[in-house]
Design a protein around this motif. Structure first.
Motif, PDB file in Angstrom:
ATOM      1  N   ILE A 282     -32.076  44.122  23.403  1.00 13.40           N
ATOM      2  CA  ILE A 282     -31.882  44.102  21.942  1.00 13.40           C
ATOM      3  C   ILE A 282     -30.446  43.737  21.594  1.00 13.40           C
ATOM      4  O   ILE A 282     -30.182  42.920  20.711  1.00 13.40           O
ATOM      5  N   LEU A 283     -29.500  44.327  22.319  1.00 18.61           N
ATOM      6  CA  LEU A 283     -28.086  44.070  22.015  1.00 18.61           C
ATOM      7  C   LEU A 283     -27.690  42.644  22.352  1.00 18.61           C
ATOM      8  O   LEU A 283     -26.876  42.030  21.654  1.00 18.61           O
ATOM      9  N   ASP A 284     -28.281  42.091  23.435  1.00 12.41           N
ATOM     10  CA  ASP A 284     -27.969  40.703  23.797  1.00 12.41           C
ATOM     11  C   ASP A 284     -28.503  39.719  22.767  1.00 12.41           C
ATOM     12  O   ASP A 284     -27.941  38.628  22.580  1.00 12.41           O
TER      13      ASP A 284
ATOM     14  N   PRO B 159     -24.923  36.434  15.731  1.00 10.07           N
ATOM     15  CA  PRO B 159     -23.477  36.556  15.483  1.00 10.07           C
ATOM     16  C   PRO B 159     -23.209  37.028  14.051  1.00 10.07           C
ATOM     17  O   PRO B 159     -23.974  36.735  13.146  1.00 10.07           O
ATOM     18  N   ASP B 160     -22.127  37.761  13.893  1.00 10.01           N
ATOM     19  CA  ASP B 160     -21.738  38.286  12.578  1.00 10.01           C
ATOM     20  C   ASP B 160     -20.272  37.957  12.348  1.00 10.01           C
ATOM     21  O   ASP B 160     -19.411  38.310  13.146  1.00 10.01           O
ATOM     22  N   ASP B 161     -19.998  37.240  11.219  1.00  9.91           N
ATOM     23  CA  ASP B 161     -18.616  36.817  10.946  1.00  9.91           C
ATOM     24  C   ASP B 161     -17.687  37.992  10.674  1.00  9.91           C
ATOM     25  O   ASP B 161     -16.480  37.891  10.853  1.00  9.91           O
ATOM     26  N   ASP B 162     -18.254  39.120  10.218  1.00  9.03           N
ATOM     27  CA  ASP B 162     -17.401  40.243   9.827  1.00  9.03           C
ATOM     28  C   ASP B 162     -17.059  41.169  10.985  1.00  9.03           C
ATOM     29  O   ASP B 162     -16.089  41.930  10.904  1.00  9.03           O
ATOM     30  N   PHE B 163     -17.886  41.167  12.055  1.00  8.58           N
ATOM     31  CA  PHE B 163     -17.684  42.108  13.154  1.00  8.58           C
ATOM     32  C   PHE B 163     -17.568  41.364  14.482  1.00  8.58           C
ATOM     33  O   PHE B 163     -18.406  40.505  14.794  1.00  8.58           O
TER      34      PHE B 163
ATOM     35  N   PRO C  43     -18.148  40.790  18.439  1.00  8.20           N
ATOM     36  CA  PRO C  43     -19.351  41.119  19.212  1.00  8.20           C
ATOM     37  C   PRO C  43     -19.310  42.517  19.829  1.00  8.20           C
ATOM     38  O   PRO C  43     -20.308  43.234  19.807  1.00  8.20           O
ATOM     39  N   ALA C  44     -18.136  42.913  20.380  1.00 10.45           N
ATOM     40  CA  ALA C  44     -18.052  44.226  21.028  1.00 10.45           C
ATOM     41  C   ALA C  44     -18.296  45.350  20.024  1.00 10.45           C
ATOM     42  O   ALA C  44     -18.993  46.331  20.312  1.00 10.45           O
ATOM     43  N   MET C  45     -17.719  45.197  18.832  1.00 10.89           N
ATOM     44  CA  MET C  45     -17.937  46.221  17.815  1.00 10.89           C
ATOM     45  C   MET C  45     -19.391  46.211  17.353  1.00 10.89           C
ATOM     46  O   MET C  45     -19.999  47.277  17.133  1.00 10.89           O
ATOM     47  N   GLN C  46     -19.966  45.025  17.193  1.00  8.64           N
ATOM     48  CA  GLN C  46     -21.351  44.929  16.744  1.00  8.64           C
ATOM     49  C   GLN C  46     -22.289  45.629  17.733  1.00  8.64           C
ATOM     50  O   GLN C  46     -23.178  46.392  17.331  1.00  8.64           O
ATOM     51  N   ARG C  47     -22.061  45.418  19.020  1.00  6.26           N
ATOM     52  CA  ARG C  47     -22.896  46.058  20.041  1.00  6.26           C
ATOM     53  C   ARG C  47     -22.735  47.578  20.002  1.00  6.26           C
ATOM     54  O   ARG C  47     -23.706  48.332  20.072  1.00  6.26           O
TER      55      ARG C  47
ATOM     56  N   ASP D 151      -9.558  48.404  23.519  1.00 10.15           N
ATOM     57  CA  ASP D 151      -8.325  48.722  22.811  1.00 10.15           C
ATOM     58  C   ASP D 151      -7.903  47.568  21.915  1.00 10.15           C
ATOM     59  O   ASP D 151      -8.143  46.396  22.218  1.00 10.15           O
ATOM     60  N   ASN D 152      -7.207  47.891  20.828  1.00 10.03           N
ATOM     61  CA  ASN D 152      -6.626  46.902  19.907  1.00 10.03           C
ATOM     62  C   ASN D 152      -7.663  45.941  19.334  1.00 10.03           C
ATOM     63  O   ASN D 152      -7.370  44.782  19.049  1.00 10.03           O
ATOM     64  N   LEU D 153      -8.884  46.427  19.168  1.00  6.29           N
ATOM     65  CA  LEU D 153      -9.917  45.575  18.580  1.00  6.29           C
ATOM     66  C   LEU D 153      -9.650  45.443  17.082  1.00  6.29           C
ATOM     67  O   LEU D 153      -9.500  46.450  16.387  1.00  6.29           O
ATOM     68  N   PRO D 154      -9.560  44.207  16.561  1.00  2.00           N
ATOM     69  CA  PRO D 154      -9.325  44.055  15.121  1.00  2.00           C
ATOM     70  C   PRO D 154     -10.528  44.542  14.320  1.00  2.00           C
ATOM     71  O   PRO D 154     -11.665  44.321  14.706  1.00  2.00           O
ATOM     72  N   LEU D 155     -10.230  45.228  13.203  1.00  2.00           N
ATOM     73  CA  LEU D 155     -11.301  45.771  12.367  1.00  2.00           C
ATOM     74  C   LEU D 155     -11.641  44.808  11.237  1.00  2.00           C
ATOM     75  O   LEU D 155     -10.782  44.059  10.774  1.00  2.00           O
TER      76      LEU D 155
END
Length: 824
Positions: free
Chosen positions: A769-771, A775-779, A781-785, A806-810
């Motif tokens: 499901i996660l794979d 794609p989401d322009d706002d998030f 991929p790591a955060m979306q998963r 670490d240091n993932l942009p929000l």
């Protein structure tokens, strides 16, 4: 085509007598006295020897018509009409009016002849006597000659003249007062006494002067003097002077000590009208600088510059260039007035603070504090939903460095931190306030709340007791102290420390007033006795508590249920002991419902939880009572109370009843759907989601801010909250990630399917499901998963943070973070 000419109205002479009689009566009833006179004159012309009723009706018409003319200040014409009454009707009604109208129209000789002729009828004409007294004081010859020698008008004249002469010649105040005391309160010159006494008090006791002139009747000839006193005693005398006639204005100006130039200044201001423009005000001040204090004139012009920027150049010529602080202040005020960018406005105000930062003058430091508090107000008004309140709190904290003695700022900071769920800072600011204001009741009451929230009931009781020492009649403090003792007693009862709990209940009971007992103490005594297996004593106390609770059994049941649940006991176990019967069979009136709403709100303020479960047993009687309600306001109060409790079933029922009375009202639509969905947006059906959107549009269009805020908050509900604010770092408010209801239900179904799978298969299915996520322009991929995994597995925020690199942009607001289009 020309309109047909209406038939001519019949002349009075052509009407039969019977119709004339009816018309005359109708005209008198309609207060059309002018036409009534013509009708009754014609009737008497036709039948001169007619019954007296027609003559009385004609006399009434003449007298009332004369009154109408006198009210228009047509006193001469009124007197002429009255003169017809004795001739045509053989009557002379209310001769005092006739004499009064002759005097007011300047026909003094004629008036005094009438006064002498009707002397017997005029014996008690007080208002007329007062008017004659004023004319006698003025030296009116015909009046003085006609006054009888023994009449009070002549007997008291010399005394009144002495008092007036003493005041006019500026004799000592005590001398004038002695002269005034000689004028009897029943004298026709009594209004002069009140007016002169008020003028004497005007400078030293303006309020006392006003009280004296209020005793002067509205029709008194001394009302002009009364108006002068009112103008002189006004908080803004210049405004009061503008309302006077020109002659009275000059007299009042003299009383206030104004010279001719100042009176002219007031006249010039009056020519500008009621609402002069800022330009006109500026030019008026600059054109009359010689008559104003120069510094006050400068400040007045400076205050007008934000609204009249064209005045900056002439201001510079007259007063010199603006100092740095005033120049920066002007920029800030103009930015606010022009509704400029908030950050730019705040920048200008911050520059003002920076200019004052190193000042030691107390006034300058206070100015800096006030500017920072004003900045906090601007931030509060301009909140766009993304600001976490840090800047607002920072402005208030900075203000305390310049002015640390503002109690309200400490309390405001405490509330802001409490609302932001910053419990540590909330308690710290209350403690700081207590240190600085140890004897302030408001601060001590705030300390009671923090201590109660920490379950420190003894400490809360200590603060409340201190408030009562300072203010023995403070009912709020007394209630808080009683509740603190009760809370501590419950805590001891749950710990099986029954003797200590009894002492706390004794303390609470001693604080209750005999005429304000609620029964809560007695109910707790009953529950305590039953816990100790003292059944008879427990029943006695429970029944006494129900009796003291008063009102319907329904409210008594609620009180008992709440107290039982607070002790983690089952309320149904005690309903027989309290003789309450089956709660499902109780009845409730409109008054009972409103009292219940008030009680539930009081419990909410005490932070009582699970009120909805208390109402479960009462659902049937409450539904019957709600169905009988017909007032929109009553239903709104009930809805709000059930929303806060919460009891979703009853809320939906009450809102549905309200919509029968007021269809489509946004707030009722919200309550109905909120109750139906049990407060969870993902349970809202698509049709109801559309209704919410329509209700929100209607609320915004009708400026129903309460409904709009409630609906917006509900539609922005998220199944989880990220502990970040848009700029990074921890935040006190969650960042909502709203989604359509159908998507929520789909996610819930997938989650349930995953729970049914064995752990091995569950992991593979989850990875697939996660794979397959688009794609989401706002998030990233790591955060979306990580977000999707948490939603599907029901994890917590800590699990989510562990998943993120670490240091993932929000994501920032402005993209698709708002309420997007729903999928069909």
């Amino acid at each position: 085509m020309r309109k047909p000419t209406p038939p001519p109205r019949p002349r009075l002479d052509d009407l039969p007598t019977r119709e004339l009689i009816a018309r005359g009566g109708a005209l008198l009833s309609a207060h059309d006295y002018k036409d009534a006179i013509d009708v009754y004159k014609l009737l008497l012309k036709r039948e001169p020897q007619a019954e007296a009723g027609w003559r009385e009706s004609l006399a009434t018409a003449y007298l009332e018509r004369a009154r109408q003319l006198a009210q228009k200040a047509m006193h001469r014409e009124a007197a002429v009409l009255w003169e017809n009454i004795p001739t045509l009707c053989d009557q002379a009604p209310q001769p005092e009016l006739y004499v009064d109208w002759l005097l007011r129209s300047g026909q003094y000789a004629k008036a005094m002849r009438a006064y002498t002729h009707h002397a017997t009828a005029l014996a008690n004409a007080g208002e007329l006597e007062t008017l004659l007294a004023a004319l006698a004081l003025a030296g009116q010859r015909e009046v003085l000659q006609a006054i009888p020698p023994n009449a009070p008008l002549r007997a008291h004249l010399t005394t009144a003249q002495d008092a007036l002469r003493a005041y006019g010649q500026g004799e000592a105040e005590d001398t004038v007062r002695e002269r005034l005391k000689a004028i009897s309160i029943r004298s026709p010159y009594r209004d002069l006494r009140q007016a002169l006494a008020a003028l004497l008090k005007l400078e030293t006791d303006p309020d006392g002067a006003l009280a004296l002139v209020e005793r002067i009747p509205p029709a008194s000839p001394y009302q002009d003097l009364a108006e002068l006193v009112r103008a002189g005693a006004a908080r803004e005398p210049s405004r009061a002077l503008l309302a006077l006639a020109p002659v009275s204005r000059e007299l009042a100006g003299g009383l206030l000590g104004l010279d001719a130039r100042q009176i002219k200044l007031i006249k010039d201001w009056a020519r500008l009208g009621d609402n002069p423009s800022d330009k006109a005000k500026f030019e008026f001040v600059t054109a009359n600088l010689a008559l104003f204090d120069r510094e006050q004139a400068r400040r007045a012009c400076l205050a007008l510059l934000p609204a009249y920027p064209q005045g900056l150049r002439p201001y510079g010529h007259l007063f010199g260039p603006l100092p740095p602080f005033e120049a920066q202040q002007l920029k800030a005020l103009r930015a606010e007035r022009e509704d400029d960018d908030l950050d730019r406005t705040l920048g200008h105000w911050q520059a003002c603070v920076d200019l004052l930062r190193h000042e030691t003058d107390p006034d300058h430091r206070l100015m800096a504090a006030l500017i920072l508090r004003h900045m906090a107000e601007l931030l509060h008004k301009g909140d766009d939903g993304w600001d976490d309140g840090a800047r607002l709190r920072d402005c208030l904290e900075q203000s305390l460095r310049f002015d640390p003695d503002d109690r309200d700022v400490y309390l405001q900071l405490a509330v802001l931190h409490k609302n932001a769920d910053n419990d540590k800072e909330y308690h710290q600011w209350v403690e700081e306030a207590v240190k600085r204001f140890p004897n302030d009741p408001l601060v001590l009451l705030a300390a009671v709340k923090t201590a109660t929230a920490r379950k420190a009931h003894k400490k809360a009781a200590g603060f409340a007791a201190r408030v009562l020492e300072l203010d023995p009649i403070n009912t709020k403090a007394r209630t808080v102290l009683i509740n603190a003792h009760l809370a501590h007693a419950r805590k001891l009862m749950r710990a099986d420390k029954y003797a200590l709990a009894e002492k706390e209940l004794d303390s609470a009971s001693r604080l209750e007033r005999d005429n304000a007992r609620t029964g809560i103490v007695e109910i707790n005594r009953g529950l305590l006795a039953l816990q100790q297996r003292q059944r008879d004593r427990g029943r006695q106390w429970l029944r006494e508590g129900v009796r003291l609770a008063g009102g319907p059994l329904l409210l008594a049941w609620v009180r008992l249920a709440v107290e039982a649940l607070r002790l983690k006991l089952e309320p149904a176990d005690f309903q027989r002991d309290a003789e309450l019967g089956d709660p499902r069979k109780l009845s409730a009136s409109r008054a009972d419902l409103l009292a219940l709403a008030q009680l539930l709100n009081a419990y909410r303020e005490e932070a009582v939880k699970d009120l909805g479960s208390v109402l479960e047993e009462l659902e049937k009687p409450l539904q019957r009572a709600i169905k009988a309600l017909t007032s929109e306001d009553d239903l709104l109060l009930i809805c709000e109370s059930l929303h806060q409790a919460p009891h979703h079933g009853l809320l939906e029922y009450a809102a549905s009843r309200a919509l029968e009375i007021r269809p489509e009202r946004p707030l009722f639509v919200y309550h109905q759907i909120y109750g139906r969905a049990e407060g969870k947006l993902f349970l809202v059906k698509d049709r109801d989601h559309d209704r919410l959107e329509c209700a929100l549009g209607l609320a915004n269009a009708t400026k129903d801010h309460r409904a709009a805020a409630s609906i917006t908050r509900f539609l922005s509900q998220s199944p989880f909250s990220l502990p970040f604010r848009p700029g990074g770092g921890p935040a006190s408010l969650p960042m909502p990630l709203p989604m359509p209801p159908r998507m929520r239900r789909e996610i819930e179904e997938i989650r349930k399917e995953l729970e049914r799978l064995p752990p091995t298969l569950r992991g593979r299915m989850l990875d697939q499901i996660l794979d397959d996520l688009p794609p989401d322009d706002d998030f990233p991929p790591a955060m979306q998963r990580a977000i999707m995994k948490m939603m599907l597995l029901g994890g917590n925020i800590g699990d989510l943070l562990d998943e993120l690199p670490d240091n993932l942009p929000l994501p920032l607001p402005g993209g698709r973070g708002g309420r997007g289009k729903r999928r069909s």
